[in-house]
Design a protein around this motif. Structure first.
Motif, PDB file in Angstrom:
ATOM      1  N   ASP A  65     -50.116  15.301 -29.540  1.00 60.47           N
ATOM      2  CA  ASP A  65     -51.133  14.279 -29.256  1.00 60.47           C
ATOM      3  C   ASP A  65     -50.500  12.902 -29.064  1.00 60.47           C
ATOM      4  O   ASP A  65     -50.969  12.097 -28.267  1.00 60.47           O
ATOM      5  N   VAL A  66     -49.430  12.665 -29.809  1.00 58.21           N
ATOM      6  CA  VAL A  66     -48.735  11.380 -29.694  1.00 58.21           C
ATOM      7  C   VAL A  66     -47.996  11.301 -28.351  1.00 58.21           C
ATOM      8  O   VAL A  66     -48.118  10.327 -27.612  1.00 58.21           O
ATOM      9  N   LYS A  88     -41.276   8.311 -24.501  1.00 56.79           N
ATOM     10  CA  LYS A  88     -42.612   8.442 -25.105  1.00 56.79           C
ATOM     11  C   LYS A  88     -42.549   8.218 -26.620  1.00 56.79           C
ATOM     12  O   LYS A  88     -43.332   7.466 -27.190  1.00 56.79           O
ATOM     13  N   LEU A  89     -41.600   8.912 -27.244  1.00 57.64           N
ATOM     14  CA  LEU A  89     -41.520   8.822 -28.702  1.00 57.64           C
ATOM     15  C   LEU A  89     -41.018   7.440 -29.131  1.00 57.64           C
ATOM     16  O   LEU A  89     -41.518   6.855 -30.087  1.00 57.64           O
ATOM     17  N   ARG A  90     -40.036   6.950 -28.381  1.00 55.25           N
ATOM     18  CA  ARG A  90     -39.506   5.627 -28.734  1.00 55.25           C
ATOM     19  C   ARG A  90     -40.609   4.567 -28.713  1.00 55.25           C
ATOM     20  O   ARG A  90     -40.723   3.757 -29.634  1.00 55.25           O
ATOM     21  N   ALA A 100     -35.295   7.679 -29.237  1.00 57.89           N
ATOM     22  CA  ALA A 100     -35.983   6.900 -30.278  1.00 57.89           C
ATOM     23  C   ALA A 100     -35.087   6.617 -31.471  1.00 57.89           C
ATOM     24  O   ALA A 100     -35.453   5.845 -32.354  1.00 57.89           O
ATOM     25  N   SER A 101     -33.918   7.263 -31.524  1.00 60.25           N
ATOM     26  CA  SER A 101     -33.118   7.255 -32.755  1.00 60.25           C
ATOM     27  C   SER A 101     -31.989   6.233 -32.742  1.00 60.25           C
ATOM     28  O   SER A 101     -31.491   5.832 -31.696  1.00 60.25           O
ATOM     29  N   ASP A 102     -31.564   5.868 -33.955  1.00 67.03           N
ATOM     30  CA  ASP A 102     -30.343   5.087 -34.120  1.00 67.03           C
ATOM     31  C   ASP A 102     -29.138   6.018 -34.170  1.00 67.03           C
ATOM     32  O   ASP A 102     -28.049   5.656 -33.744  1.00 67.03           O
TER      33      ASP A 102
END
Ligand SMILES: Nc1ncnc2c1ncn2[C@@H]1O[C@H](COP(=O)(O)OP(=O)(O)O)[C@@H](O)[C@H]1O
Ligand SMILES: [Mg+2]
Length: 261
Positions: free
Chosen positions: A66-67, A111-113, A143-145
């Protein structure tokens, strides 16, 4: 007091069954137990992290799908688990069609970022990736470091790692981020098996300081815990599995502190 930074970590390896989900759940629980606010994002359509944290498929109202695909507010998808300080974004099989559904979306890699930017109150976010270097994993990387890679202590442990490293570099360059591999952790280690010891020597020779000192032993308790929806810290608090994940969590926090200086 220093304002804590949100740190986002993908737990990834394109091989299945190497201990990604087990590591995501139990390391997150160990760090949450230390008093840090932790969010686990289940980004695998198999939903094993969701099940392992005790959230049955019927109780997943809003999921990672959904996100990512429907663009709902990520904060609506965050639920509290029974573990103090540990929250979760669930997933289910819907997520397996995300790749195809986002195909024509220009912003599909981030999208996630973009969604995670709206998440405020967490110290650490761990993303449990699917066993593939697909669009979902790219979204996690974007999205990650950093990326934490579980390696199963078997003969072909290092196989596939160069492809993963290449993907990390591609994401970093394409998106202009500073994504790096934070470390590699040996999982399912059976010290009675001579080969496992050779694998450890080999992996440490090749990857040096990238390899965590902590090794996760093979113990049946770690494989039983998820069927009760419990982390190893609850299911077998005094066992070797819990001890290992507490140690891994502590080592992660020390490395993280050094990096933030
Ligand atoms: N250290 C361990 N000892 C014994 N079984 C383990 C251990 N780590 C994981 N398992 C089991 O092995 C299987 C694969 O682990 P999992 O964490 O789901 O891997 P992945 O997420 O990489 O596919 C699961 O059934 C899990 O319970
Ligand atoms: Mg998994």
């Amino acid at each position: 007091m220093r304002v804590k930074l949100k740190r986002i970590v993908s737990i990834a390896n394109q091989k299945g069954g190497v201990g990604k989900t087990t590591t995501a759940i139990n390391m997150a629980a160990a760090i949450a137990t230390k008093g840090h606010k932790v969010l686990v994002i289940d980004l695998d359509p198999q939903g094993n992290a969701s099940t392992g944290l005790g959230i049955s498929p019927d109780n997943r109202e809003y999921t990672a799908y959904d996100v990512l695909v429907d663009g709902i507010d990520i904060n609506k998808a965050i639920i509290k688990t029974h573990v103090k300080n540990l929250s979760l974004i669930t997933s289910n099989t819907d997520l397996s069609s995300a790749d195809a559904e986002l195909m024509n979306d220009k912003g599909r890699l981030i999208k996630l970022r973009n969604a995670i930017e709206k998440v405020k109150e967490f110290d650490y976010v761990f993303i449990d990736c699917p066993p593939s270097l697909n669009l979902l994993t790219i979204n996690a990387f974007a999205a990650s470091d950093s990326v934490l890679v579980p390696l199963q202590s078997e003969f072909y442990a290092l196989e596939g790692l160069s492809q993963l490293i290449l993907t990390v570099r591609e994401v970093r360059e394409a998106l202009g981020t500073s994504l790096f591999i934070d470390g590699v952790v040996l999982t399912m280690f059976d010290k009675r098996v001579k080969l496992a010891q050779q694998v450890e020597v080999d992996v440490r020779d090749n990857l040096k300081d990238l390899v965590y000192k902590t090794i996760i032993p093979r113990t049946v308790r770690l494989s039983e815990a998820p069927s009760y929806g419990e982390t190893i810290l609850e299911y077998d608090a005094s066992g070797r599995g819990a001890e290992a994940y507490v140690s891994l969590g502590a080592e992660f926090l020390i490395r993280d502190k050094v990096k933030q200086r």
